[in-house]
Design a protein around this motif. Structure first.
Motif, PDB file in Angstrom:
ATOM      1  N   ILE A   1      -0.797 -45.894 -32.343  1.00  0.00           N
ATOM      2  CA  ILE A   1      -0.551 -47.438 -32.916  1.00  0.00           C
ATOM      3  C   ILE A   1       0.549 -48.190 -32.282  1.00  0.00           C
ATOM      4  CG2 ILE A   1       0.065 -48.628 -35.203  1.00  0.00           C
ATOM      5  CD1 ILE A   1      -1.195 -46.367 -36.699  1.00  0.00           C
TER       6      ILE A   1
ATOM      7  N   VAL B   1      -6.288 -43.932 -39.096  1.00  0.00           N
ATOM      8  CA  VAL B   1      -6.534 -44.557 -37.845  1.00  0.00           C
ATOM      9  C   VAL B   1      -6.775 -43.483 -36.673  1.00  0.00           C
ATOM     10  CG1 VAL B   1      -5.424 -46.320 -36.236  1.00  0.00           C
ATOM     11  CG2 VAL B   1      -4.735 -46.419 -38.580  1.00  0.00           C
TER      12      VAL B   1
ATOM     13  N   GLY C   1      -4.159 -46.935 -43.325  1.00  0.00           N
ATOM     14  CA  GLY C   1      -4.977 -45.653 -43.632  1.00  0.00           C
ATOM     15  C   GLY C   1      -5.058 -45.051 -42.602  1.00  0.00           C
TER      16      GLY C   1
ATOM     17  N   THR D   1      -6.210 -41.885 -34.056  1.00  0.00           N
ATOM     18  CA  THR D   1      -5.108 -41.752 -33.083  1.00  0.00           C
ATOM     19  C   THR D   1      -5.012 -40.229 -32.640  1.00  0.00           C
ATOM     20  OG1 THR D   1      -3.467 -41.756 -34.653  1.00  0.00           O
ATOM     21  CG2 THR D   1      -3.816 -43.607 -33.778  1.00  0.00           C
TER      22      THR D   1
ATOM     23  N   ARG E   1       9.677 -40.201 -26.292  1.00  0.00           N
ATOM     24  CA  ARG E   1      10.825 -39.227 -26.214  1.00  0.00           C
ATOM     25  C   ARG E   1      11.344 -38.859 -24.642  1.00  0.00           C
ATOM     26  NH1 ARG E   1       8.830 -34.988 -30.237  1.00  0.00           N
ATOM     27  NH2 ARG E   1       6.908 -36.018 -29.545  1.00  0.00           N
TER      28      ARG E   1
ATOM     29  N   TYR F   1       5.957 -35.197 -44.862  1.00  0.00           N
ATOM     30  CA  TYR F   1       5.658 -36.499 -44.573  1.00  0.00           C
ATOM     31  C   TYR F   1       5.650 -37.574 -45.826  1.00  0.00           C
ATOM     32  CZ  TYR F   1       2.415 -39.890 -42.310  1.00  0.00           C
ATOM     33  OH  TYR F   1       1.843 -41.070 -41.673  1.00  0.00           O
TER      34      TYR F   1
ATOM     35  N   SER G   1       4.137 -44.621 -26.794  1.00  0.00           N
ATOM     36  CA  SER G   1       3.417 -44.034 -25.745  1.00  0.00           C
ATOM     37  C   SER G   1       2.156 -43.931 -26.257  1.00  0.00           C
ATOM     38  CB  SER G   1       4.548 -42.709 -25.480  1.00  0.00           C
ATOM     39  OG  SER G   1       4.402 -42.083 -26.873  1.00  0.00           O
ATOM     40  N   SER G   2       2.010 -43.816 -27.461  1.00  0.00           N
ATOM     41  CA  SER G   2       0.352 -43.528 -27.941  1.00  0.00           C
ATOM     42  C   SER G   2      -0.019 -44.138 -29.121  1.00  0.00           C
ATOM     43  CB  SER G   2       0.184 -42.006 -27.809  1.00  0.00           C
ATOM     44  OG  SER G   2       0.369 -41.404 -29.033  1.00  0.00           O
TER      45      SER G   2
ATOM     46  N   ASN H   1       7.654 -47.353 -35.561  1.00  0.00           N
ATOM     47  CA  ASN H   1       6.504 -47.008 -35.796  1.00  0.00           C
ATOM     48  C   ASN H   1       6.598 -45.479 -35.572  1.00  0.00           C
ATOM     49  OD1 ASN H   1       3.312 -46.787 -35.214  1.00  0.00           O
ATOM     50  ND2 ASN H   1       4.396 -46.178 -33.096  1.00  0.00           N
TER      51      ASN H   1
ATOM     52  N   LYS I   1       7.369 -41.072 -45.870  1.00  0.00           N
ATOM     53  CA  LYS I   1       7.102 -42.456 -46.032  1.00  0.00           C
ATOM     54  C   LYS I   1       7.389 -42.965 -47.285  1.00  0.00           C
ATOM     55  CE  LYS I   1       4.902 -42.541 -41.965  1.00  0.00           C
ATOM     56  NZ  LYS I   1       5.422 -43.276 -40.725  1.00  0.00           N
TER      57      LYS I   1
ATOM     58  N   LEU J   1      13.943 -39.526 -32.213  1.00  0.00           N
ATOM     59  CA  LEU J   1      14.892 -39.964 -33.600  1.00  0.00           C
ATOM     60  C   LEU J   1      15.479 -38.606 -33.996  1.00  0.00           C
ATOM     61  CD1 LEU J   1      11.912 -42.111 -35.290  1.00  0.00           C
ATOM     62  CD2 LEU J   1      14.294 -42.434 -34.938  1.00  0.00           C
TER      63      LEU J   1
ATOM     64  N   ARG K   1       5.955 -40.713 -20.452  1.00  0.00           N
ATOM     65  CA  ARG K   1       4.958 -40.781 -21.324  1.00  0.00           C
ATOM     66  C   ARG K   1       4.634 -42.288 -21.509  1.00  0.00           C
ATOM     67  NH1 ARG K   1       1.835 -38.253 -24.469  1.00  0.00           N
ATOM     68  NH2 ARG K   1       2.736 -39.137 -26.709  1.00  0.00           N
TER      69      ARG K   1
HETATM   70  N1  NAP Z   1      -2.934 -42.211 -37.467  1.00  0.00           N
HETATM   71  C1  NAP Z   1      -2.970 -42.591 -38.673  1.00  0.00           C
HETATM   72  O1  NAP Z   1      -4.061 -42.207 -39.295  1.00  0.00           O
HETATM   73  C2  NAP Z   1      -1.723 -42.966 -39.437  1.00  0.00           C
HETATM   74  C3  NAP Z   1      -2.034 -43.582 -40.918  1.00  0.00           C
HETATM   75  C4  NAP Z   1      -0.829 -43.809 -41.582  1.00  0.00           C
HETATM   76  C5  NAP Z   1       0.427 -44.003 -40.911  1.00  0.00           C
HETATM   77  N2  NAP Z   1       0.563 -43.442 -39.477  1.00  0.00           N
HETATM   78  C6  NAP Z   1       1.847 -43.862 -38.995  1.00  0.00           C
HETATM   79  O2  NAP Z   1       1.787 -44.471 -37.740  1.00  0.00           O
HETATM   80  C7  NAP Z   1       2.809 -44.009 -36.882  1.00  0.00           C
HETATM   81  C8  NAP Z   1       2.264 -43.826 -35.491  1.00  0.00           C
HETATM   82  O3  NAP Z   1       1.280 -42.935 -35.504  1.00  0.00           O
HETATM   83  P1  NAP Z   1       0.060 -42.615 -34.532  1.00  0.00           P
HETATM   84  O4  NAP Z   1      -1.065 -42.288 -35.315  1.00  0.00           O
HETATM   85  O5  NAP Z   1       0.095 -43.836 -33.745  1.00  0.00           O
HETATM   86  O6  NAP Z   1       0.309 -41.317 -34.146  1.00  0.00           O
HETATM   87  P2  NAP Z   1       0.474 -40.726 -32.145  1.00  0.00           P
HETATM   88  O7  NAP Z   1      -0.406 -41.395 -31.451  1.00  0.00           O
HETATM   89  O8  NAP Z   1       0.832 -39.366 -32.247  1.00  0.00           O
HETATM   90  O9  NAP Z   1       2.080 -41.454 -31.943  1.00  0.00           O
HETATM   91  C9  NAP Z   1       3.101 -41.165 -32.402  1.00  0.00           C
HETATM   92  C10 NAP Z   1       4.199 -41.858 -31.460  1.00  0.00           C
HETATM   93  O10 NAP Z   1       5.696 -41.469 -32.136  1.00  0.00           O
HETATM   94  C11 NAP Z   1       6.427 -40.837 -31.087  1.00  0.00           C
HETATM   95  N3  NAP Z   1       7.288 -39.688 -31.780  1.00  0.00           N
HETATM   96  C12 NAP Z   1       6.889 -38.563 -32.195  1.00  0.00           C
HETATM   97  N4  NAP Z   1       8.060 -38.111 -32.637  1.00  0.00           N
HETATM   98  C13 NAP Z   1       9.043 -38.625 -32.302  1.00  0.00           C
HETATM   99  C14 NAP Z   1      10.395 -38.695 -32.303  1.00  0.00           C
HETATM  100  N5  NAP Z   1      10.845 -37.363 -32.829  1.00  0.00           N
HETATM  101  N6  NAP Z   1      11.319 -39.470 -31.831  1.00  0.00           N
HETATM  102  C15 NAP Z   1      10.822 -40.581 -31.293  1.00  0.00           C
HETATM  103  N7  NAP Z   1       9.436 -40.758 -31.270  1.00  0.00           N
HETATM  104  C16 NAP Z   1       8.515 -39.811 -31.669  1.00  0.00           C
HETATM  105  C17 NAP Z   1       5.528 -40.464 -30.097  1.00  0.00           C
HETATM  106  O11 NAP Z   1       6.127 -40.378 -28.919  1.00  0.00           O
HETATM  107  P3  NAP Z   1       6.262 -39.366 -27.967  1.00  0.00           P
HETATM  108  O12 NAP Z   1       5.678 -39.706 -26.797  1.00  0.00           O
HETATM  109  O13 NAP Z   1       7.678 -39.056 -27.679  1.00  0.00           O
HETATM  110  O14 NAP Z   1       5.655 -38.083 -28.357  1.00  0.00           O
HETATM  111  C18 NAP Z   1       4.253 -41.258 -29.967  1.00  0.00           C
HETATM  112  O15 NAP Z   1       4.453 -42.371 -29.417  1.00  0.00           O
HETATM  113  C19 NAP Z   1       3.617 -42.973 -37.391  1.00  0.00           C
HETATM  114  O16 NAP Z   1       4.757 -43.464 -37.970  1.00  0.00           O
HETATM  115  C20 NAP Z   1       2.409 -42.416 -38.600  1.00  0.00           C
HETATM  116  O17 NAP Z   1       2.995 -41.615 -39.610  1.00  0.00           O
HETATM  117  C21 NAP Z   1      -0.507 -43.359 -38.774  1.00  0.00           C
END
Ligand code: NAP
Length: 279
Positions: free
Chosen positions: A18, A184, A182, A186, A38, A151, A15-16, A85, A155, A59, A42
């Motif tokens: 990555i 990103v 690293g 978002t 969820r 977190y 939904s958002s 993801n 991870k 999850l 979305r």
């Molecule tokens: N952005 C960064 O800098 C970064 C760096 C390293 C790793 N990551 C990892 O990349 C992944 C994506 O992060 P993002 O930056 O793209 O963040 P984001 O834009 O906040 O996206 C998070 C996604 O996870 C879903 N989510 C959250 N809680 C959930 C749950 N309890 N059950 C199922 N889905 C759930 C959200 O869906 P809903 O629509 O349901 O909220 C959303 O689609 C994560 O695992 C994060 O740890 C991100």
């Protein structure tokens, strides 16, 4: 064993950020994508995509998440690529954030994700054809983030699971990628805003917390786009990579993980602390 590519992709957290970028990237190349959120609302951004299949998936609810995955897997006839993801951050002092919230984070991102991966691998092995399992971890495995204990643990555990599977599945057509972004650009930080008030017991940590939060915000704002991360993932999968794949800005994703291994632990730690303004 069939070797032809199965053009069905599963992306959790589509939904958002990555996950949305990854889903779009594969859709634009003619793949069928099963993407989760969820709440189905979305995922309306994919409403005009006939190859997109919305999956409701939280999850925090292990049995419902496993059931949703199994249904999706069945309707897809198996997945050629699975991208785990979905995830979220929690920022704060260990003793200040209620135990229930830490527990939720570890359940969603570690234990329930572990059980989901177990089911995914079981189904992939049954189908006996090539497939790629991607677990989206983080550079936080090498560079733990301040005031994000849950977190960091989740991870590190997820990367350990990927590493374990690389060994277990070496003789199967299943490739495993431990994908480590690293910072990103978002909405990741928006879901974990620190509390505006800090309890008296956490006052000693307040200055460090503020400095760390500023760095986290700045790094995310200046990070590469999620679309560039989706390109890196596409390339890794298409070139048949297995193992750890880093992505993000050149300094964070390429130079820093290399340099940090050359430093003695104490020096590496003090460099990391300085980077986040921790005193
Ligand atoms: N952005 C960064 O800098 C970064 C760096 C390293 C790793 N990551 C990892 O990349 C992944 C994506 O992060 P993002 O930056 O793209 O963040 P984001 O834009 O906040 O996206 C998070 C996604 O996870 C879903 N989510 C959250 N809680 C959930 C749950 N309890 N059950 C199922 N889905 C759930 C959200 O869906 P809903 O629509 O349901 O909220 C959303 O689609 C994560 O695992 C994060 O740890 C991100």
């Amino acid at each position: 064993m069939a070797s032809s590519e199965h053009r069905a992709v599963f992306v959790s957290g589509a939904s958002s950020g990555i996950g949305a970028a990854v889903a779009h990237h594969w859709l634009n190349r003619g793949y069928q994508v099963w993407g989760t959120a969820r709440c189905r609302d979305r995922l309306t951004k994919f409403a005009d995509q006939k190859n997109f299949h919305a999956v409701e998936f939280d999850l925090l609810d292990r049995s419902a998440a496993l059931e949703s995955y199994e249904e999706a897997e069945k309707s897809a006839g198996g997945f050629g690529v699975v991208v785990n993801n979905a995830g979220f951050g929690l920022f704060g002092v260990l003793t200040e954030i209620p135990a229930r919230q830490w527990d939720e984070q570890l359940s969603a991102m570690l234990t329930n994700t572990f059980m989901l991966v177990q089911r995914q691998v079981e189904l992939m092995v049954k189908r006996d054809r090539s497939a790629t399992l991607v677990n989206v971890s983080s550079l936080a495995v090498d560079f733990p983030l301040p005031f994000m204990a849950g977190y960091n643990v989740a991870k590190a555990g997820l990367s350990a699971l990927s590493e374990s599977l690389l060994m277990e599945l070496s003789k199967t057509p299943i490739r495993v990628i431990d994908f480590r972004p690293g910072d990103v650009r978002t909405k990741f930080n928006a879901a974990m805003q620190p509390s505006a008030t800090v309890a008296p017991s956490a006052q000693p940590q307040k200055e460090n917390m503020e400095a760390a939060w500023r760095t986290l915000e700045q790094n995310l704002d200046q990070g590469p786009s999620p679309e560039s991360v989706a390109v890196d993932l596409w390339r890794a999968v298409k070139s048949g990579r297995r193992g750890t794949v880093t992505t993000g800005g050149w300094f964070q994703a390429t130079l820093a993980p290399f340099l940090i291994r050359l430093f003695p632990q104490g020096l590496a730690r003090s460099v990391r602390w300085r980077y986040f303004g921790i005193r």
